[in-house]
Design a protein around this motif. Structure first.
Motif, PDB file in Angstrom:
ATOM      1  N   LYS A 278      91.164  42.350  62.125  1.00 28.20           N
ATOM      2  CA  LYS A 278      91.831  41.898  63.339  1.00 28.20           C
ATOM      3  C   LYS A 278      93.379  41.414  62.808  1.00 28.20           C
ATOM      4  O   LYS A 278      94.456  41.872  63.379  1.00 28.20           O
ATOM      5  N   THR A 279      93.551  40.829  61.530  1.00 27.77           N
ATOM      6  CA  THR A 279      94.931  40.266  61.212  1.00 27.77           C
ATOM      7  C   THR A 279      95.451  41.318  60.040  1.00 27.77           C
ATOM      8  O   THR A 279      96.561  41.132  59.549  1.00 27.77           O
ATOM      9  N   LYS A 280      94.550  42.329  59.734  1.00 28.79           N
ATOM     10  CA  LYS A 280      94.713  43.362  58.569  1.00 28.79           C
ATOM     11  C   LYS A 280      95.129  42.330  57.364  1.00 28.79           C
ATOM     12  O   LYS A 280      96.059  42.744  56.606  1.00 28.79           O
ATOM     13  N   ALA A 281      94.367  41.333  56.972  1.00 29.84           N
ATOM     14  CA  ALA A 281      94.695  40.460  55.793  1.00 29.84           C
ATOM     15  C   ALA A 281      93.475  40.337  55.027  1.00 29.84           C
ATOM     16  O   ALA A 281      92.365  40.128  55.488  1.00 29.84           O
ATOM     17  N   MET A 282      93.457  40.467  53.777  1.00 25.65           N
ATOM     18  CA  MET A 282      92.558  39.973  52.648  1.00 25.65           C
ATOM     19  C   MET A 282      92.854  38.699  52.174  1.00 25.65           C
ATOM     20  O   MET A 282      93.909  38.566  51.620  1.00 25.65           O
ATOM     21  N   THR A 283      92.042  37.827  52.147  1.00 24.56           N
ATOM     22  CA  THR A 283      92.178  36.570  51.686  1.00 24.56           C
ATOM     23  C   THR A 283      91.270  36.206  50.558  1.00 24.56           C
ATOM     24  O   THR A 283      89.941  36.190  50.836  1.00 24.56           O
ATOM     25  N   LEU A 284      91.625  35.908  49.475  1.00 24.30           N
ATOM     26  CA  LEU A 284      90.779  35.718  48.293  1.00 24.30           C
ATOM     27  C   LEU A 284      91.143  34.184  47.557  1.00 24.30           C
ATOM     28  O   LEU A 284      92.228  33.916  47.465  1.00 24.30           O
ATOM     29  N   GLN A 285      90.007  33.606  47.282  1.00 30.01           N
ATOM     30  CA  GLN A 285      90.155  32.364  46.785  1.00 30.01           C
ATOM     31  C   GLN A 285      90.078  32.746  45.298  1.00 30.01           C
ATOM     32  O   GLN A 285      89.140  33.540  44.724  1.00 30.01           O
ATOM     33  N   THR A 286      91.087  31.988  44.643  1.00 32.56           N
ATOM     34  CA  THR A 286      91.249  32.284  43.353  1.00 32.56           C
ATOM     35  C   THR A 286      90.891  30.837  42.132  1.00 32.56           C
ATOM     36  O   THR A 286      90.948  29.765  42.618  1.00 32.56           O
ATOM     37  N   LYS A 287      90.204  31.140  41.204  1.00 31.75           N
ATOM     38  CA  LYS A 287      90.109  30.138  40.043  1.00 31.75           C
ATOM     39  C   LYS A 287      90.788  30.686  38.977  1.00 31.75           C
ATOM     40  O   LYS A 287      90.475  31.763  38.337  1.00 31.75           O
ATOM     41  N   GLY A 288      91.448  29.725  38.167  1.00 31.55           N
ATOM     42  CA  GLY A 288      92.087  30.079  36.654  1.00 31.55           C
ATOM     43  C   GLY A 288      92.746  28.896  36.408  1.00 31.55           C
ATOM     44  O   GLY A 288      92.320  27.895  36.357  1.00 31.55           O
ATOM     45  N   VAL A 289      93.796  29.097  35.526  1.00 28.82           N
ATOM     46  CA  VAL A 289      94.679  28.188  34.954  1.00 28.82           C
ATOM     47  C   VAL A 289      96.158  28.053  35.481  1.00 28.82           C
ATOM     48  O   VAL A 289      96.660  29.107  35.853  1.00 28.82           O
TER      49      VAL A 289
END
Length: 172
Positions: free
Chosen positions: A114-125
């Motif tokens: 619907k929003t044409k959006a990919m949302t990814l949760q990130t884990k790093g430094v």
């Protein structure tokens, strides 16, 4: 020995067919190709703007593999990443490495048609080498433009740290 090889091959083909059948292929394939990138970093209240290029290729129909080249603070910057769809968790998963960060960033999330959006949760430094979490949201504006915005949790607050505007490279 032949029976073991056949079992492995049959097992692999079954998994591959299942993954391909359940994969929202069109979402990953939207990124395939060559892109020009305008990168804006937000560092201690200042905006640092640079340019780069990204080449994205599909590995079969399962993974999108990215290669980014640019500069940051006058130094050469290179990054590699991959994103695929995990049918078991029904999430996109991936990882990112680059020439300035000694730890891989792990990603997982969803695409909203619907929003044409990919949302990814990130884990790093973070830049100081401390564990960091955040979000990376890519909004697709047609087939030739997308904008990725990255936020990190800093002192308990969600802070915008980067924005990349991608335009499909001419003639590619």
């Amino acid at each position: 020995m032949l029976s073991v090889c056949l079992m492995v091959l049959v097992g692999w083909q079954g998994t591959s067919a299942l993954a391909q059948e359940m994969l929202p292929k069109d979402v990953l394939q939207m990124d395939a190709g060559n892109w020009d990138a305008k990168v804006t970093m937000y560092v201690m209240g200042q905006e640092m703007v640079s340019e780069g290029t990204e080449e994205n290729k599909m590995l079969g129909q399962v993974w999108l593999v990215s290669s980014f080249k640019g500069e940051f603070g006058g130094e050469v910057f290179e990054g590699r990443g991959y994103v695929g769809y995990d049918p078991a968790s029904k999430q996109y998963v991936g990882s990112w490495i680059d020439s300035m960060t000694p730890v891989a960033t792990q990603m997982k999330g969803t695409y909203d048609p619907k929003t044409k959006a990919m949302t990814l949760q990130t884990k790093g430094v973070d830049m100081q080498g401390k564990p960091s979490t955040g979000t990376m949201t890519t909004v697709y504006q047609g087939t030739d433009k997308r904008t990725t915005t990255m936020h990190s949790m800093i002192d308990g607050k969600k802070v915008k740290v980067m924005e990349i505007v991608y335009q499909r490279a001419a003639g590619k």
